[in-house]
Design a protein around this motif. Structure first.
Motif, PDB file in Angstrom:
ATOM      1  N   UNK A  53      45.201  45.531  53.888  1.00 33.51           N
ATOM      2  CA  UNK A  53      46.485  46.589  53.757  1.00 33.51           C
ATOM      3  C   UNK A  53      47.162  46.157  52.181  1.00 33.51           C
ATOM      4  N   UNK A  54      47.799  47.264  51.599  1.00 33.30           N
ATOM      5  CA  UNK A  54      48.563  46.724  50.432  1.00 33.30           C
ATOM      6  C   UNK A  54      50.128  46.507  50.874  1.00 33.30           C
ATOM      7  N   UNK A  55      50.429  45.140  50.782  1.00 28.73           N
ATOM      8  CA  UNK A  55      51.430  44.813  51.121  1.00 28.73           C
ATOM      9  C   UNK A  55      52.772  44.935  50.265  1.00 28.73           C
ATOM     10  N   UNK A  56      52.377  45.301  49.193  1.00 27.36           N
ATOM     11  CA  UNK A  56      53.496  45.558  47.944  1.00 27.36           C
ATOM     12  C   UNK A  56      52.840  45.989  46.705  1.00 27.36           C
ATOM     13  N   UNK A  93      39.094  37.513  51.102  1.00 25.76           N
ATOM     14  CA  UNK A  93      39.074  38.194  52.411  1.00 25.76           C
ATOM     15  C   UNK A  93      39.999  39.235  52.564  1.00 25.76           C
ATOM     16  N   UNK A  94      41.079  39.600  51.707  1.00 25.47           N
ATOM     17  CA  UNK A  94      41.968  40.424  51.893  1.00 25.47           C
ATOM     18  C   UNK A  94      41.546  41.811  51.675  1.00 25.47           C
ATOM     19  N   UNK A  95      40.233  42.204  51.545  1.00 27.79           N
ATOM     20  CA  UNK A  95      39.881  43.359  51.198  1.00 27.79           C
ATOM     21  C   UNK A  95      39.798  44.209  49.905  1.00 27.79           C
ATOM     22  N   UNK A 149      42.918  49.368  55.075  1.00 30.25           N
ATOM     23  CA  UNK A 149      43.823  50.320  56.020  1.00 30.25           C
ATOM     24  C   UNK A 149      44.771  50.807  55.324  1.00 30.25           C
ATOM     25  N   UNK A 150      45.031  52.207  55.556  1.00 26.79           N
ATOM     26  CA  UNK A 150      46.025  52.930  55.124  1.00 26.79           C
ATOM     27  C   UNK A 150      46.468  52.615  53.654  1.00 26.79           C
ATOM     28  N   UNK A 151      45.683  52.364  52.530  1.00 27.42           N
ATOM     29  CA  UNK A 151      45.938  52.077  51.290  1.00 27.42           C
ATOM     30  C   UNK A 151      46.522  53.296  50.722  1.00 27.42           C
ATOM     31  N   UNK A 152      47.803  53.120  49.986  1.00 30.87           N
ATOM     32  CA  UNK A 152      48.208  54.218  49.017  1.00 30.87           C
ATOM     33  C   UNK A 152      48.131  53.635  47.580  1.00 30.87           C
ATOM     34  N   UNK A 168      47.906  42.763  33.635  1.00 32.87           N
ATOM     35  CA  UNK A 168      48.308  43.911  34.469  1.00 32.87           C
ATOM     36  C   UNK A 168      49.543  44.597  33.840  1.00 32.87           C
ATOM     37  N   UNK A 169      49.542  45.919  33.949  1.00 31.52           N
ATOM     38  CA  UNK A 169      50.977  46.684  33.664  1.00 31.52           C
ATOM     39  C   UNK A 169      51.640  47.067  34.966  1.00 31.52           C
ATOM     40  N   UNK A 170      50.804  47.168  36.176  1.00 32.98           N
ATOM     41  CA  UNK A 170      51.291  47.202  37.657  1.00 32.98           C
ATOM     42  C   UNK A 170      50.484  46.348  38.481  1.00 32.98           C
ATOM     43  N   UNK A 171      51.061  45.941  39.666  1.00 32.52           N
ATOM     44  CA  UNK A 171      50.229  45.066  40.516  1.00 32.52           C
ATOM     45  C   UNK A 171      50.190  45.415  41.814  1.00 32.52           C
ATOM     46  N   UNK A 172      49.299  45.557  42.614  1.00 28.57           N
ATOM     47  CA  UNK A 172      49.132  45.927  44.106  1.00 28.57           C
ATOM     48  C   UNK A 172      48.757  44.326  44.634  1.00 28.57           C
TER      49      UNK A 172
END
Length: 506
Positions: free
Chosen positions: A485-488, A300-302, A281-284, A475-479
């Motif tokens: 949803x992406x929480x951060x 289960x986080x998607x 949902x609404x992932x950027x 990782x170089x960056x982490x979602x």
């Protein structure tokens, strides 16, 4: 009287052309949890098959003493009668039968010539309480998750008055909660006087639960480490497993050359009609050339659903939002379109979805890109051999030949074949879903090194992992995702286990 419930003395076992075990010595004390560790092919499973009677007496040399008595097990039933229970990674349950029928399968509670089903249910209920599994005994096995099925297997073993319980990679397919519950149960069984042998690749679990740990390497006993002496540490285990120090499990990339965005998602959503809800949902999200983007989150986080929605949407979710690849808008309606767009996806379930286990290495490597070995629609078998050889060598796949059946390879080598299959499609964006699940530390290091090599060559990688150490180490960056949803999002320099978990549990 000996404090050891089990002593295996100078056990040697040969197969045609291969010496699998050489004078292995292994002891387990009464009421202890003893971990058996080593790389794939070290001989762990072979040793346990000797112990359980899968390899009968006379097919190996050496002695097995159980409760001080020399044993000559000719079949599994002999070891079961002695009080030894073994639970394999591939569970041996009947999915269309009930929990109580599975617990007493082959060990039925009888009343004269007939099965006493009422007493079976009563005793099954007692066993379920013992393993702290709160399900009705009439429940069908196929209606239970893997973690609960694992507990049914343990209940089945306990119903036979087991004194020594052997578990082969018991948490490999479990989520963190189920894994923790299982480890707590083993501690509970220990308090009841039941001894446990656990084979595991998960070093953190070994460190948290083992009273002792024996390391096998190349079919030989290397050492036995004791928790009381502070010997069971990650660095000590790794050094003995692989025969060398791995100063850093996660190899560093000295020169990072990160470029422009190759994949961008804006307000990306995926609706699952079967579940009746959004799974994404609404992932950027943005992935740049030459970087590894880690996607963390609980089961289960998607995360997998996001990967599948990008990779041609094979689950047929209803998609919304925008996708750009190399700056151009894309609407990928099939996995074949995703492959043409330069995206590849290495599934988390290599045995179920990723590989043809009954086929050989070269057939698996070429499977996703048959056009690459075809001339005017006809397969060129010589070209298939050439391609298979190239990936066998470049990915360091350990096998006797290209004709080796993939199902017979170790987990780490199966993962390399799965990786080779998708690299042959020539991707620019590679999605790795749990890339090192169920493989040993030496094979993990090789996979990580291959990932770094691909990044240095200009590929981009999206890595989904449940191991926070892996996320932080590669990782170089982490979602961080939770509830689709992406929480951060955070740069690796800002990331810690604590802030990742904080976001993952929002």
């Amino acid at each position: 009287m000996s404090s050891y419930i089990l002593e295996m003395k100078d056990i040697s076992k040969e197969f045609p052309g291969v010496k699998a075990l050489t004078n292995v010595n292994f002891k387990v004390e009464k009421g202890e949890i003893h971990c058996l560790i080593g790389e794939n092919g070290a001989g762990k499973s072979t040793l346990m098959k000797v112990l359980s009677g899968v390899y009968p007496h006379g097919t190996y040399s050496g002695d097995i003493l159980f409760e001080g008595q020399v044993q000559k097990f000719n079949e599994i039933n002999d070891s079961v009668k002695a009080g030894i229970g073994i639970i394999y990674q591939e569970l041996a349950l009947f999915p269309d039968l009930t929990v109580y029928e599975n617990i007493f399968a082959g060990n039925e509670v009888s009343k004269g010539p007939l099965v006493d089903w009422n007493q079976t249910i009563v005793q099954a209920t007692s066993m379920l309480k013992k393993v702290k599994l709160h399900v009705a005994p009439e429940t069908l096995i196929k209606d239970l998750g893997v973690g609960k099925q694992q507990l049914v297997e343990i209940a089945k073993a306990l119903s036979k008055d087991v004194k020594l319980l052997i578990l082969d990679e018991p948490t490999a397919a479990l989520n963190e909660d189920d894994s923790e519950n299982l480890l707590d149960l083993l501690k509970e069984l220990k308090s009841q006087g039941i001894s446990c042998i656990m084979i595991s690749h998960k070093l953190k679990e070994v460190i948290s639960i083992a009273d002792k740990a024996t390391v096998l390497r190349d079919g030989k006993t290397i050492c036995t480490l004791e928790a009381e002496k502070g010997e069971i540490t990650e660095s000590v285990i790794i050094k003995n497993m692989v025969g060398r120090d791995i100063e850093d499990i996660y190899p560093k990339r000295p020169d990072k050359n990160i470029g422009d965005a190759v994949l961008k998602l804006d307000n990306w959503s995926a609706y699952d009609a079967q579940l009746g809800r959004h799974v994404v949902e609404n992932v950027n999200l943005e992935v740049k050339k030459g970087e590894i983007v880690g996607i963390a989150g609980l089961m289960g986080s998607g995360r997998t659903e996001l990967a599948l929605s990008i990779f041609g949407n094979p689950k047929k979710y209803k998609l919304q939002g925008n996708m750009h690849i190399h700056g151009a808008p894309k609407a990928l309606k099939h996995t074949s379109e995703a492959i043409k767009a330069g995206i590849a996806y290495v599934t988390e379930d290599r045995k179920g979805d990723g590989l043809f286990l009954l086929q050989d290495i070269k057939s698996n490597v070429s499977a996703a890109h048959l056009k690459g070995i075809s001339t005017k629609g006809v397969l060129n078998l010589n070209e298939e051999v050439k391609v298979g050889t190239e990936y066998k060598n470049s990915l360091y796949i350990k096998a006797s030949s290209l004709e080796q059946i993939v199902g017979k390879l170790s987990g780490g080598n199966q993962q390399k074949v799965s990786l080779g299959k998708w690299l042959f499609t020539g991707p620019k964006i590679l999605i790795l879903d749990e890339p090192t699940r169920g493989i040993d530390v030496g094979a993990k290091f090789e996979i990580y090194s291959i990932m770094n090599q691909l990044i240095n060559e200009g590929m981009s990688i999206i890595m989904i992992s449940s191991e926070l150490g892996e996320i932080l180490g590669m990782s170089d960056r982490i979602y961080v995702m939770a509830e689709g949803k992406v929480k951060g999002e955070m740069a690796i320099e800002e990331a810690t286990q604590e802030n990742i978990m904080e976001l993952a549990t929002q």
